[in-house]
Design a protein around this motif. Structure first.
Motif, PDB file in Angstrom:
ATOM      1  N   SER A   1      -3.061  13.589  -1.137  1.00 24.84           N
ATOM      2  CA  SER A   1      -3.505  12.178  -1.319  1.00 24.84           C
ATOM      3  C   SER A   1      -4.467  12.056  -0.046  1.00 24.84           C
ATOM      4  CB  SER A   1      -1.968  11.368  -1.353  1.00 24.84           C
ATOM      5  OG  SER A   1      -2.371   9.996  -1.553  1.00 24.84           O
TER       6      SER A   1
ATOM      7  N   LYS B   1      -4.479   8.727   1.067  1.00 20.76           N
ATOM      8  CA  LYS B   1      -4.218   7.638   1.365  1.00 20.76           C
ATOM      9  C   LYS B   1      -3.283   7.724   2.842  1.00 20.76           C
ATOM     10  CE  LYS B   1      -3.703   5.216  -2.970  1.00 20.76           C
ATOM     11  NZ  LYS B   1      -3.688   3.855  -3.021  1.00 20.76           N
ATOM     12  N   LYS B   2      -3.513   6.794   3.832  1.00 18.13           N
ATOM     13  CA  LYS B   2      -2.555   6.922   4.936  1.00 18.13           C
ATOM     14  C   LYS B   2      -1.133   6.854   4.769  1.00 18.13           C
ATOM     15  CE  LYS B   2      -1.792   3.851   9.064  1.00 18.13           C
ATOM     16  NZ  LYS B   2      -1.863   2.329   9.747  1.00 18.13           N
TER      17      LYS B   2
ATOM     18  N   LYS C   1       0.800  -1.300   0.011  1.00 20.43           N
ATOM     19  CA  LYS C   1       0.137  -0.085   0.063  1.00 20.43           C
ATOM     20  C   LYS C   1       0.831   1.253   0.154  1.00 20.43           C
ATOM     21  CE  LYS C   1      -3.899  -2.215   2.379  1.00 20.43           C
ATOM     22  NZ  LYS C   1      -4.476  -2.285   3.494  1.00 20.43           N
TER      23      LYS C   1
END
Length: 149
Positions: free
Chosen positions: A67, A69-70, A44
């Motif tokens: 972004s 995402k984490k 990821k």
């Protein structure tokens, strides 16, 4: 940076001294930061890491900021640290910095048991990552290459 010096029968202590002297005399135009044992799957995190390779630092910060995402939040902190290392430790100019490389390696895995039917169990693997960001100064890099020639 890798330094190749032939040993030519030198004692180990003299060889390492010569290597350190050569390293100290070389110009420094890169800095790096590493975050280890981060609780995110490397698969990821790699998609975010690949999106900032080769970009200017300001552009990379913009990409990571927006972004969802984490991994972007984590990589942004590592990039901040790499830029701070470049500016404070090596005296490089922040405007000339770019992301030379950014990669995510596997860390150890936490293994957990998940009970299943008939008394059996599955193993859940919770993956960890080691995230590395290397930034370079374009101007100092060009100057070092021109100096070599």
């Amino acid at each position: 940076m890798q330094v190749l010096i032939k040993r030519n029968g030198m004692k180990r202590s003299k060889f390492h001294r010569a290597r350190k002297e050569k390293l100290a005399s070389m110009p420094v135009y890169e800095a790096k930061a590493v975050a280890k044992y981060i609780r995110i799957s490397p698969r990821k995190a790699r998609s975010v890491a690949n999106s900032i390779k080769g970009k200017n630092v300001s552009e990379a910060f913009t990409i990571l900021e927006f972004s969802p995402k984490k991994a972007a939040r984590i990589i942004k902190n590592v990039l901040k640290s790499a830029v701070a290392n470049a500016v404070n430790n090596h005296g490089l100019n922040e405007e000339n910095l770019y992301v030379y490389t950014c990669y995510v390696n596997d860390g150890p895995r936490m293994k957990r048991l998940w009970p299943r039917g008939r008394g059996s169990a599955d193993i859940i693997q919770k993956r960890m990552s080691h995230i590395t960001v290397i930034v370079r100064d374009r101007e100092a890099e060009k100057a070092a290459i021109d100096e070599k020639k």
